[in-house]
Design an enzyme around this catalytic site. Sequence first.
Site, PDB file in Angstrom:
ATOM      1  N   GLU A 133       0.847  -1.192   0.000  1.00 28.11           N
ATOM      2  CA  GLU A 133       0.000   0.000   0.000  1.00 28.11           C
ATOM      3  C   GLU A 133       0.888   1.249   0.000  1.00 28.11           C
ATOM      4  OE1 GLU A 133      -4.074   1.424   2.223  1.00 28.11           O
ATOM      5  OE2 GLU A 133      -2.462   0.721   3.488  1.00 28.11           O
ATOM      6  N   ASN A 271      -2.845  -6.904   4.938  1.00 23.12           N
ATOM      7  CA  ASN A 271      -2.830  -7.908   3.887  1.00 23.12           C
ATOM      8  C   ASN A 271      -3.816  -9.020   4.228  1.00 23.12           C
ATOM      9  OD1 ASN A 271      -0.396  -6.533   2.915  1.00 23.12           O
ATOM     10  ND2 ASN A 271       0.631  -7.592   4.595  1.00 23.12           N
ATOM     11  N   GLU A 302      -6.321  -4.003  12.294  1.00 24.70           N
ATOM     12  CA  GLU A 302      -6.031  -4.794  11.090  1.00 24.70           C
ATOM     13  C   GLU A 302      -7.039  -5.918  10.907  1.00 24.70           C
ATOM     14  OE1 GLU A 302      -3.949  -3.349   9.221  1.00 24.70           O
ATOM     15  OE2 GLU A 302      -3.291  -2.000  10.820  1.00 24.70           O
TER      16      GLU A 302
END
Length: 858
Positions: A133, A271, A302
């Site tokens: 990113e 991810n 996350e």
Amino acid sequence: MPGTNLTRDEAQQRARLLSVDAYEIDLDLSGAQEAGEGGTFRSVTVVRFDAAEAGAESFIDLVAPTVREVVLNGESLDPGTVFADSRIALAGLREGRNELRVVADCAYTNSGEGLHRFVDPVDQQAYLYTQFEVPDARRVFASFEQPDLKATFTFTVKAPEGWTVISNSPAPEPRDNVWRFAPTQRISTYITALIAGPYHSVHSTWEGDGRSVPLGIYCRPSLAEHLDADAIFEVTRQGFDWFEEKFDFAYPFAKYDQLFVPEFNAGAMENAGAVTIRDQYVFRSKVTDAAYEGRAETILHELAHMWFGDLVTMEWWNDLWLNESFATYTSIACQAHAPGSRWPHAWTTFANSMKTWAYRQDQLPSTHPIMAEIRDLDDVLVNFDGITYAKGASVLKQLVAYVGMDEFFQGVQAYFKAHAFKNTRLSDLLGALEETSGRDLKTWSKAWLETAGINVLRPELTVAEDGTVTSFAVRQEAPALPAGAKGEPVLRPHRIAIGCYDLKDGKLVRTNRIELDVDGERTEVPFPAGTPRPAVILLNDDDLTYAKVRLDEDSLRVVTEHLGDFTESLPRALCWASAWDMTRDGELPTREYLELVLSGIAKESDIGVVQSLHRQVKLALELYAAPAWRETGLAKWTEAALEQLRAAAPGSDHQLAWARAFISTARTDAQLDLVQGLLDGTQELPGLAVDTELRWALVQRLATTGRADEKVIDAELERDRTSAGERHAAAARASRPTAEAKAEAWASVVESDKLPNAVQEAVIGGFVQTDQRELLAPYAEKYFAVVKSVWNSRSHEMAQQIAVGLYPSLQVSQETLDATDTWLASAEPGAALRRLVTESRSGIERALKAQRADEAAA
């Protein structure tokens, strides 16, 4: 870097033309252990995609030193002709299915972008991880690098013998050191991942609703003894339980790995199924509970992204704020509300840290609407800021209060079901929330998301002679935006709570709470006439909205005397935050802020608030205090820190926090003798463990004050031959108060590009010392002479560290403002660099204003 930008118009045009089906990516990392500086690896990409028009032209993205082969629909293309400026031109596309094969030599990096390679000094083994990113998957494989061109990804990786390779799909059994992963679900390029090396791992599962999700935690073997896997698994399982209930959507991926990786630029990255986290979160030494709380918030942030961001992904980066704000809001809500959570006070931390970050960012010339105009990748790279994360999350909390928490999550549930594995816009979420809440959110969205700036809320009271309230209203102000900011100030609708507090047995206890909508310039409060005036009236109690809050004169007097006496942590945090904001705005002189903190901090039980106050007081004294009084204030603060350190309970979090506060500002011979004694063991404080990280804090301060030379630093590094030790040593060397040390540090960062990202960051941190203003003064002119060339020649992460970290922020003077203005007018920097320098300039302007206020109070 030139030639690596992508505009929104280009992305939209490409998305209209193309739909991507699948990538097959073959990487040869077998030489990673031996690869030195400038090392490369073989990357083979096969991508299948459909085009809407026969004969159309497009391009695929790739950043690579060498492109060896390009084959489009069976026809070989000349790489020297079709590859330029990080793009491979694709002409003569077929209508319908197309296939592209690209063979390239891609480069390992040491900047934390693309495929980062790190060698652990403990075992001399290489460790790899990807960070993609915003636009860095193209550093590893050819890709259509934009979030709305989702596809499946099949990775095949050849790795050195004995290595482990982790990706988005579950790890297969390797054959001949080749790892063939199953295809992923349809996801965006930026959340694909590969992590490879001889990593240590611990495994478990999450069980729920008749399902089992494999969980993994990874770190380097040199950190394994410090890995508290059970605590990390506990937080992770609580997150799985809470999110699955609130989202009413099963975890969408096959497994969930969390990988603590070295030299990571951010806190973590979402991810899909393979979250990377900076390995400073594997604590080598004693830390306070605030550090564990911060780590837990990162873990939950996350995990929330697995649904909001990975399952459902923004169409373009203008909705980056929503992606990050949702994860931030829900992670803190989980901490505050999940059964068995260790941090039910998480909203106190949010008010004290996230909110203060947002307020600061929103008063910079670069402030922007939450829905920022993201024209290209350069725009998004500098928009990972306090607006995107902190103001966005604050406004999302306001939205939840506005529509109701149950209605909010019902809307979120419908949103996930409707858009799974697709791309969306903000309007998709707001439409779902309108359905479940019955609220019209178009006006709310326009006021909150499409405008910049911050409102101020003030109470207006009339009190009779007998002490009863005869009228009560909330006055809303919309201060002018900072000079240079775009837009106009606006009044907004706020959902707030008003807390009424009275003193009982020396404690401030809430005796009444009123929740209402505030809109327009003046809003009447339903407060029964004849009710006795409370001792403290606190607007925005429970911190529901995003606004600066001011206390009326009587409340301010009580709070000044009794701030530490609130029975709950959140109202204390709100008052502390208000006082800090007033100090930054020049409304409360620094010397008065210091007195306020000294009068109340000993009663503050929340360790996160205590540590924030430590940072804020130090910053205020070093930048906002009148220069003639600065040393007096610092001396007073240091003596108070030492007194609190000696009084703290042995072995407590407060003792450790006060030890660090004292060490960072110790200045007299006697104080530095204590610092030296703690390091060499000739002095002790009962319960204080002088462990590895605290030893480095002691060495750093001794080096900064000229008490520790190269030999002392080298001796400490010999005790701690780790990557963390190397970073601490680099910072200590750069902090020494000599012209030679400063020149050496400057050259290593500015004149050379060999330092890894984490070491460069450490050197910059050591170089800039507030005790060394005169020594650093010549570097102001040098900064403006080199910053543009550095920006144009380094990767974004490395250049931003330098542009922000080496700006002469300690030279608080009109001369620095003038030098900055001259540079801005003549250097013609790009928009991103201009923004960063302008933000730093604003810090000088604010400090000058605060210094004048402090001088006036003398």
